[in-house]
Design an enzyme around this catalytic site. Structure first.
Site, PDB file in Angstrom:
ATOM      1  CD  GLU A 118      65.661 124.213 111.708  1.00 33.59           C
ATOM      2  OE1 GLU A 118      65.395 123.821 112.858  1.00 33.59           O
ATOM      3  OE2 GLU A 118      65.519 123.502 110.705  1.00 33.59           O
ATOM      4  CG  HIS A 178      62.052 127.329 115.252  1.00 32.05           C
ATOM      5  ND1 HIS A 178      63.367 127.049 114.984  1.00 32.05           N
ATOM      6  CD2 HIS A 178      61.522 126.156 115.694  1.00 32.05           C
ATOM      7  CE1 HIS A 178      63.621 125.780 115.263  1.00 32.05           C
ATOM      8  NE2 HIS A 178      62.518 125.212 115.693  1.00 32.05           N
ATOM      9  CG  ASP A 182      64.928 122.873 117.093  1.00 31.98           C
ATOM     10  OD1 ASP A 182      63.751 123.157 117.384  1.00 31.98           O
ATOM     11  OD2 ASP A 182      65.271 122.483 115.961  1.00 31.98           O
ATOM     12  CG  HIS A 216      67.873 120.323 114.295  1.00 37.68           C
ATOM     13  ND1 HIS A 216      66.963 121.124 113.643  1.00 37.68           N
ATOM     14  CD2 HIS A 216      68.879 120.105 113.405  1.00 37.68           C
ATOM     15  CE1 HIS A 216      67.403 121.368 112.415  1.00 37.68           C
ATOM     16  NE2 HIS A 216      68.556 120.751 112.251  1.00 37.68           N
ATOM     17  CD  GLU A 229      65.901 119.083 109.901  1.00 35.34           C
ATOM     18  OE1 GLU A 229      65.759 119.149 111.144  1.00 35.34           O
ATOM     19  OE2 GLU A 229      65.200 119.744 109.122  1.00 35.34           O
ATOM     20  CG  HIS A 284      60.305 123.674 111.876  1.00 34.31           C
ATOM     21  ND1 HIS A 284      61.464 123.411 112.556  1.00 34.31           N
ATOM     22  CD2 HIS A 284      60.442 124.911 111.347  1.00 34.31           C
ATOM     23  CE1 HIS A 284      62.292 124.441 112.432  1.00 34.31           C
ATOM     24  NE2 HIS A 284      61.689 125.360 111.696  1.00 34.31           N
ATOM     25  CD  GLU A 338      59.777 123.079 117.298  1.00 30.32           C
ATOM     26  OE1 GLU A 338      60.771 122.353 117.444  1.00 30.32           O
ATOM     27  OE2 GLU A 338      59.658 123.892 116.349  1.00 30.32           O
TER      28      GLU A 338
HETATM   29 ZN   LIG Z   1      62.239 123.219 116.215  1.00 33.31          ZN
END
Ligand SMILES: [Zn+2]
Length: 264
Positions: free
Chosen positions: A34, A36, A45, A120, A122, A175, A180
């Site tokens: 994903e 970032h 992640d 993650h 989701e 995010h 992170e």
């Molecule tokens: Zn992340």
């Protein structure tokens, strides 16, 4: 036999058999592929879930299964959505089937101490359901599973103050932002292009979601909040607390059977 490696996929089957025989546990890291932002890798992640697994694997006698590197669909208000090149996602049924099959296979082999280590946002609930269904198929296995769906959910106020000097805006927008970025600067600095980090936000971030995805729910950079204030020092503080909380959860819920029933 000394433990040659904690990486399940690099072990031989007799080594795995020996590990199961002494009641070693197994971590299944779960991440995503994903976007970032401009500065962090697509695997962020997955890397953080895997690093967390290895951080306590030795002391708690766990192996680390191959990570699940694809996650559920990125949502605009917590991951930027599906509109970025590189973001490669699974639908919920695929993710659930994948996790259910992997958990079921490990339980079948005799592992009794498991933990799903997810980073993650989701993926939450879908992996819970998958673990639930896997155990339902193995009612007499004696296996127990820790669901670490959100390992940084309860950081202390002290750590939040270090991580977010200008205020904490909520985990949904963390995010590719301060936490992170700080964790990656601490753990894998060679993968961070820090001079490309930005502070960003979507034009609108309401409490509800909308389909089809409105354009103004998605910030152009893919960073959902402030990333430029991140540092390896902040990352170290947060990481130590995240690891300690994870260690404590796993040790409490899935400690080796021999500790629970001495002499058996
Ligand atoms: Zn992340």
């Amino acid at each position: 036999m000394a433990q040659r490696t904690r990486t399940l996929s690099e072990m031989t089957w007799p080594e795995v058999e020996e590990a199961i025989g002494r009641d070693a546990g197994v971590f299944i890291p779960i991440g995503a592929t994903e976007q970032h932002g401009y500065h962090l890798p697509l695997a962020t992640d997955t890397i953080l879930a895997t690093e967390l697994s290895y951080a306590v694997a030795d002391e708690l006698d766990f192996l680390v299964a191959p990570p699940i590197e694809y996650g559920y669909r990125s949502r605009p208000l917590s991951g930027g959505g599906q509109g970025f090149v590189g973001t490669t996602s699974l639908n919920a049924r695929t993710l659930m089937s994948l996790v259910e099959d992997v958990v079921g296979a490990l339980v079948d082999q005799g592992f009794k101490r498991l933990a799903l280590v997810n980073w993650h946002f989701e993926n939450q609930n879908f992996i819970y359901e998958a673990a639930y269904l896997a155990l339902e198929r193995h009612p007499d296995s004696g296996a127990r599973i820790v669901l670490a769906e959100h390992p940084f959910a309860e950081l202390s106020q002290e750590t939040l103050d270090v991580l977010f000097p200008s205020g904490f805006a909520g985990w949904d927008v963390e995010h590719a932002a301060g936490m992170e970025t700080s964790l990656m600067l601490h753990l894998r600095p060679e993968l961070v292009i820090f001079d490309r980090a930005v502070d960003d936000a979507s034009e609108r971030h309401p409490w509800y979601d909308v389909l089809p995805v409105p354009d103004d729910f998605v910030p152009e950079s893919g960073t959902l909040w402030k990333a430029t204030q991140a540092s390896d020092r902040q990352g170290k503080v947060a990481w130590e607390e995240i690891v300690a909380q994870f260690r404590s959860a796993v040790a409490t819920e899935v400690s080796p059977a021999k500790d629970k029933a001495p002499g058996v």
